[in-house]
Scaffold this motif. Structure first.
Motif, PDB file in Angstrom:
ATOM      1  N   VAL A 185       0.828  -1.207   0.000  1.00 13.90           N
ATOM      2  CA  VAL A 185       0.000   0.000   0.000  1.00 13.90           C
ATOM      3  C   VAL A 185       0.865   1.261   0.000  1.00 13.90           C
ATOM      4  CG1 VAL A 185      -1.656   1.335   1.373  1.00 13.90           C
ATOM      5  CG2 VAL A 185      -2.002  -1.124   1.042  1.00 13.90           C
ATOM      6  N   ARG A 222       2.210   2.397  -3.299  1.00 18.39           N
ATOM      7  CA  ARG A 222       1.234   2.922  -4.250  1.00 18.39           C
ATOM      8  C   ARG A 222       0.603   4.251  -3.816  1.00 18.39           C
ATOM      9  NH1 ARG A 222       2.516  -1.819  -4.740  1.00 18.39           N
ATOM     10  NH2 ARG A 222       2.361  -3.004  -6.661  1.00 18.39           N
ATOM     11  N   VAL A 223       0.475   4.454  -2.537  1.00 14.87           N
ATOM     12  CA  VAL A 223      -0.223   5.640  -2.053  1.00 14.87           C
ATOM     13  C   VAL A 223       0.491   6.930  -2.458  1.00 14.87           C
ATOM     14  CG1 VAL A 223       0.803   5.852   0.265  1.00 14.87           C
ATOM     15  CG2 VAL A 223      -1.581   6.488  -0.111  1.00 14.87           C
ATOM     16  N   ARG A 278      -6.377  11.478  -4.516  1.00 12.46           N
ATOM     17  CA  ARG A 278      -6.566  12.260  -3.287  1.00 12.46           C
ATOM     18  C   ARG A 278      -7.249  13.592  -3.584  1.00 12.46           C
ATOM     19  NH1 ARG A 278      -1.563  10.127  -2.277  1.00 12.46           N
ATOM     20  NH2 ARG A 278      -0.468  12.008  -2.905  1.00 12.46           N
TER      21      ARG A 278
END
Length: 121
Positions: A21, A24-25, A32
């Motif tokens: 995660v 990728r974030v 966002r």
């Protein structure tokens, strides 16, 4: 698994998922921004309708006061195809029951317009 019975360490699968995660974030700026836009639009629309919305995130608690209002709002949302949960005392202080809306990046502005129609009812 005897060695993990008394440990406070996270299982390897949890560490792998967190790593996956986090990689990728950092690449999700567009997502966002979209989520912030949708959240801001819904919050502003609810405030214009006279609701007390006490968050600047993608989780929008709409303070309705008495439990019965939060329960009625939950039913109204369910009847219109949306899942929204009433949050009542003791989770929140007495007299501040609320409906909690959790927005995701997949929600489009057309959904915001639909939700604002529901809240006018």
């Amino acid at each position: 698994m005897r060695s993990l019975i008394f440990t406070t360490g996270l299982p390897p699968v949890s560490i792998s998922w967190i790593s996956f995660v986090l990689e990728r974030v950092v690449q999700m700026k567009k997502e966002r921004e979209q989520l912030q836009k949708v959240s801001r639009e819904l919050k502003n629309g609810l405030i214009q309708q006279g609701f007390d919305v006490v968050s600047d995130s993608n989780i929008l608690p709409i303070v309705l006061g008495e439990n019965k209002y939060a329960e009625q709002a939950t039913k109204l949302f369910l009847d219109n195809g949306y899942l929204a949960f009433a949050v009542r005392p003791p989770t929140e202080p007495a007299g501040t029951a609320r409906l909690r809306l959790s927005l995701t990046v997949d929600i489009e502005l057309s959904v915001v317009a639909d939700v604002l129609k529901i809240t006018k009812m």
